[in-house]
Structures are given as structure tokens and as C-alpha cells.
Design a protein around this motif. Structure first.
Motif, PDB file in Angstrom:
ATOM      1  N   SER A   1      -1.532  21.075   5.151  1.00 41.61           N
ATOM      2  CA  SER A   1      -1.721  19.898   6.043  1.00 41.61           C
ATOM      3  C   SER A   1      -2.652  18.858   4.814  1.00 41.61           C
ATOM      4  O   SER A   1      -3.271  19.365   4.168  1.00 41.61           O
ATOM      5  CB  SER A   1      -2.607  19.941   7.089  1.00 41.61           C
ATOM      6  N   PHE A   2      -2.325  17.675   5.113  1.00 38.04           N
ATOM      7  CA  PHE A   2      -3.327  16.588   4.286  1.00 38.04           C
ATOM      8  C   PHE A   2      -3.620  15.667   5.213  1.00 38.04           C
ATOM      9  O   PHE A   2      -2.976  15.143   6.162  1.00 38.04           O
ATOM     10  CB  PHE A   2      -2.674  16.355   3.133  1.00 38.04           C
ATOM     11  N   ILE A   3      -4.804  14.705   4.723  1.00 42.68           N
ATOM     12  CA  ILE A   3      -5.107  13.488   5.152  1.00 42.68           C
ATOM     13  C   ILE A   3      -5.628  12.608   4.178  1.00 42.68           C
ATOM     14  O   ILE A   3      -5.697  13.213   2.842  1.00 42.68           O
ATOM     15  CB  ILE A   3      -6.520  13.657   6.140  1.00 42.68           C
ATOM     16  N   GLY A   4      -5.458  11.257   4.369  1.00 43.06           N
ATOM     17  CA  GLY A   4      -5.583  10.533   3.041  1.00 43.06           C
ATOM     18  C   GLY A   4      -5.759   8.922   3.447  1.00 43.06           C
ATOM     19  O   GLY A   4      -5.677   8.657   4.688  1.00 43.06           O
ATOM     20  N   GLY A   5      -5.557   8.138   2.383  1.00 37.06           N
ATOM     21  CA  GLY A   5      -5.324   6.637   2.635  1.00 37.06           C
ATOM     22  C   GLY A   5      -5.210   5.883   1.228  1.00 37.06           C
ATOM     23  O   GLY A   5      -4.914   6.656   0.322  1.00 37.06           O
ATOM     24  N   GLY A   6      -4.780   4.949   1.668  1.00 39.06           N
ATOM     25  CA  GLY A   6      -4.214   3.970   0.346  1.00 39.06           C
ATOM     26  C   GLY A   6      -4.034   2.465   0.787  1.00 39.06           C
ATOM     27  O   GLY A   6      -4.567   2.134   1.862  1.00 39.06           O
ATOM     28  N   VAL A   7      -3.496   1.761  -0.286  1.00 40.75           N
ATOM     29  CA  VAL A   7      -3.370   0.358  -0.199  1.00 40.75           C
ATOM     30  C   VAL A   7      -2.099  -0.008  -0.828  1.00 40.75           C
ATOM     31  O   VAL A   7      -1.774   0.530  -1.850  1.00 40.75           O
ATOM     32  CB  VAL A   7      -4.748  -0.227  -0.541  1.00 40.75           C
ATOM     33  N   ASP A   8      -1.322  -0.904  -0.016  1.00 42.97           N
ATOM     34  CA  ASP A   8      -0.168  -1.543  -0.764  1.00 42.97           C
ATOM     35  C   ASP A   8      -0.522  -3.086  -0.831  1.00 42.97           C
ATOM     36  O   ASP A   8      -0.921  -3.458  -0.173  1.00 42.97           O
ATOM     37  CB  ASP A   8       1.059  -1.520  -0.039  1.00 42.97           C
ATOM     38  N   PHE A   9      -0.361  -3.520  -1.961  1.00 40.00           N
ATOM     39  CA  PHE A   9      -0.653  -4.950  -2.601  1.00 40.00           C
ATOM     40  C   PHE A   9       0.371  -5.789  -2.393  1.00 40.00           C
ATOM     41  O   PHE A   9       1.192  -6.229  -3.499  1.00 40.00           O
ATOM     42  CB  PHE A   9      -1.344  -5.268  -3.992  1.00 40.00           C
ATOM     43  N   LEU A  10       1.007  -6.005  -1.117  1.00 33.46           N
ATOM     44  CA  LEU A  10       2.112  -6.800  -0.702  1.00 33.46           C
ATOM     45  C   LEU A  10       1.590  -8.177  -0.460  1.00 33.46           C
ATOM     46  O   LEU A  10       0.622  -8.602  -1.409  1.00 33.46           O
ATOM     47  CB  LEU A  10       2.583  -6.352   0.700  1.00 33.46           C
ATOM     48  N   ASP A  11       2.199  -9.202   0.135  1.00 36.25           N
ATOM     49  CA  ASP A  11       1.752 -10.539   0.066  1.00 36.25           C
ATOM     50  C   ASP A  11       0.402 -10.735   0.500  1.00 36.25           C
ATOM     51  O   ASP A  11      -0.484 -11.243  -0.022  1.00 36.25           O
ATOM     52  CB  ASP A  11       2.563 -11.337   1.476  1.00 36.25           C
ATOM     53  N   ASP A  12      -0.046  -9.723   1.414  1.00 36.41           N
ATOM     54  CA  ASP A  12      -1.523  -9.446   1.789  1.00 36.41           C
ATOM     55  C   ASP A  12      -1.745  -7.976   1.797  1.00 36.41           C
ATOM     56  O   ASP A  12      -0.772  -7.233   2.110  1.00 36.41           O
ATOM     57  CB  ASP A  12      -1.983  -9.940   3.174  1.00 36.41           C
ATOM     58  N   PRO A  13      -2.826  -7.769   1.442  1.00 37.88           N
ATOM     59  CA  PRO A  13      -3.079  -6.209   1.026  1.00 37.88           C
ATOM     60  C   PRO A  13      -3.142  -5.486   2.521  1.00 37.88           C
ATOM     61  O   PRO A  13      -3.245  -6.015   3.392  1.00 37.88           O
ATOM     62  CB  PRO A  13      -4.726  -6.027   0.560  1.00 37.88           C
ATOM     63  N   VAL A  14      -2.376  -4.245   2.223  1.00 33.70           N
ATOM     64  CA  VAL A  14      -2.078  -3.285   3.402  1.00 33.70           C
ATOM     65  C   VAL A  14      -2.959  -2.061   3.334  1.00 33.70           C
ATOM     66  O   VAL A  14      -2.430  -1.538   2.480  1.00 33.70           O
ATOM     67  CB  VAL A  14      -0.477  -3.193   3.734  1.00 33.70           C
TER      68      VAL A  14
ATOM     69  N   PRO B   1      -4.580   4.638   6.657  1.00 31.19           N
ATOM     70  CA  PRO B   1      -4.730   5.985   6.817  1.00 31.19           C
ATOM     71  C   PRO B   1      -3.550   6.764   7.053  1.00 31.19           C
ATOM     72  O   PRO B   1      -2.528   6.207   7.431  1.00 31.19           O
ATOM     73  CB  PRO B   1      -6.007   6.275   8.016  1.00 31.19           C
ATOM     74  N   GLU B   2      -3.525   8.126   6.567  1.00 30.43           N
ATOM     75  CA  GLU B   2      -2.252   8.673   6.653  1.00 30.43           C
ATOM     76  C   GLU B   2      -2.926  10.249   6.843  1.00 30.43           C
ATOM     77  O   GLU B   2      -3.885  10.692   6.570  1.00 30.43           O
ATOM     78  CB  GLU B   2      -1.385   8.776   5.415  1.00 30.43           C
ATOM     79  N   ALA B   3      -1.746  11.053   7.499  1.00 32.16           N
ATOM     80  CA  ALA B   3      -2.052  12.492   7.681  1.00 32.16           C
ATOM     81  C   ALA B   3      -0.776  13.012   7.740  1.00 32.16           C
ATOM     82  O   ALA B   3       0.302  12.481   8.267  1.00 32.16           O
ATOM     83  CB  ALA B   3      -2.611  12.749   9.278  1.00 32.16           C
ATOM     84  N   GLY B   4      -0.508  14.382   7.302  1.00 30.27           N
ATOM     85  CA  GLY B   4       0.617  14.896   7.129  1.00 30.27           C
ATOM     86  C   GLY B   4       0.881  16.394   6.734  1.00 30.27           C
ATOM     87  O   GLY B   4      -0.235  17.073   6.802  1.00 30.27           O
ATOM     88  N   PHE B   5       1.949  16.891   6.627  1.00 26.61           N
ATOM     89  CA  PHE B   5       2.141  18.181   6.116  1.00 26.61           C
ATOM     90  C   PHE B   5       2.916  18.237   4.764  1.00 26.61           C
ATOM     91  O   PHE B   5       3.979  17.117   4.493  1.00 26.61           O
ATOM     92  CB  PHE B   5       2.967  19.227   7.130  1.00 26.61           C
ATOM     93  N   ARG B   6       2.665  19.153   3.874  1.00 26.38           N
ATOM     94  CA  ARG B   6       3.373  19.331   2.678  1.00 26.38           C
ATOM     95  C   ARG B   6       3.927  20.498   2.781  1.00 26.38           C
ATOM     96  O   ARG B   6       3.216  21.695   2.651  1.00 26.38           O
ATOM     97  CB  ARG B   6       2.697  19.223   1.190  1.00 26.38           C
TER      98      ARG B   6
END
Length: 159
Positions: A103-116, A119-124
């Protein structure tokens, strides 16, 4: 052209091992599972995002990834993206003998027109000795209504 060639080389040569961790290519596709009601002034919507990234995983079960995101919908956008994940130290459970799932948790950012931000959660899932399948959920947050409060469900392949 040089940037595209470098990105292609980095994507396909990224499965080599680093001194203290592992570098791998990460390709994922996520689709909108839920979105807020769109107001009439908004002329575009987000339907899915394709990500092509390089991931560095440390022996401490922490990974960092960066690459490019391609937002698909009424308008096409491409952007730089980056994030981090923390994986469980031991597999959460075994699907079948020899196929562990973390299992994992995380987060990030996409620099589209405005920053997005998300948070994320899932399985590997370990599909083989050299590849992994990710299944995850993200919650997008942005000052732009086109991306804000979207729930994304996705799958990715690390090789």
C-alpha cells in the motif's frame, strides 16, 4: 527535438539501478471518477490525465517521481509534474503466491494552467521481478474550477 530525444532516452533507460535505490520508468493513466457540477461559464472539463515519469525509490520505501502530464478533455494541456510516495515496509498482503501487494500514500503537483495539488493513495502489485502495477485514487485541488475537487482513479506501470 533534443528535449524529446532526452525524455525518450530517460524513459526507456530509467530501469537501471542506482547506488542506493532504484530508478524506474512510470507510465500511468487516470480517469475522472467524480467531478463537481460545472457552472455554465466554464467552457472546458477534464476527463483524464496521462503521466510519463521517472521514479526513484529509496531503500527506506520512499519514492520521488517527476515527468510530464498530459491533461485530456475539451482542451489538451501538457505540463511538468512531480510528487512523492511512501510505501508500506512489508507487503500488505499476497494476491497469489509470489505476487505481493504494497500500500502507499503520497502527494504531488501538476503544473497545468494553474497548479494542481493532490493527495493519493493506492496499491503497488509486483507483476514480475522487474515491473509493478499501481492502482490509485487522487483528489485534485486547484484554484481553477476546471481541475478542483476532481476524484481521479488510475492505473500505472513501473518498469
Amino acid at each position: 527535438m533534443k528535449r524529446i530525444l532526452f525524455a525518450t532516452l530517460a524513459l526507456f533507460c530509467g530501469s537501471t539501478f542506482a547506488a542506493e535505490g532504484q530508478i524506474a520508468s512510470l507510465v500511468s493513466f487516470e480517469s475522472t471518477a467524480a467531478r463537481p457540477k460545472i457552472n455554465k461559464e466554464q467552457d472546458s472539463s477534464l476527463t483524464s490525465i496521462l503521466n510519463t515519469q521517472i521514479e526513484y525509490t529509496t531503500p527506506a520505501n520512499i519514492s520521488a517521481y517527476a515527468g510530464f502530464s498530459f491533461a485530456l478533455g475539451d482542451d489538451f494541456e501538457s505540463a511538468f509534474s512531480m510528487g512523492a510516495r511512501y510505501y508500506s515496509a512489508t507487503p500488505a498482503f499476497q494476491l497469489f503466491p509470489g505476487i505481493p501487494m504494497w500500500s502507499f500514500i503520497g502527494g504531488g503537483v501538476d503544473f497545468l494552467d494553474d497548479p494542481v495539488y493532490y493527495p493519493e493513495a493506492g496499491f503497488r502489485i509486483a507483476t514480475s521481478d522487474t515491473s509493478r502495477l499501481d492502482v490509485f485514487v487522487k483528489l485534485l485541488n486547484s484554484s481553477n474550477d476546471k481541475y478542483d475537487r476532481h476524484v481521479m482513479v488510475g492505473a500505472g506501470l513501473t518498469f
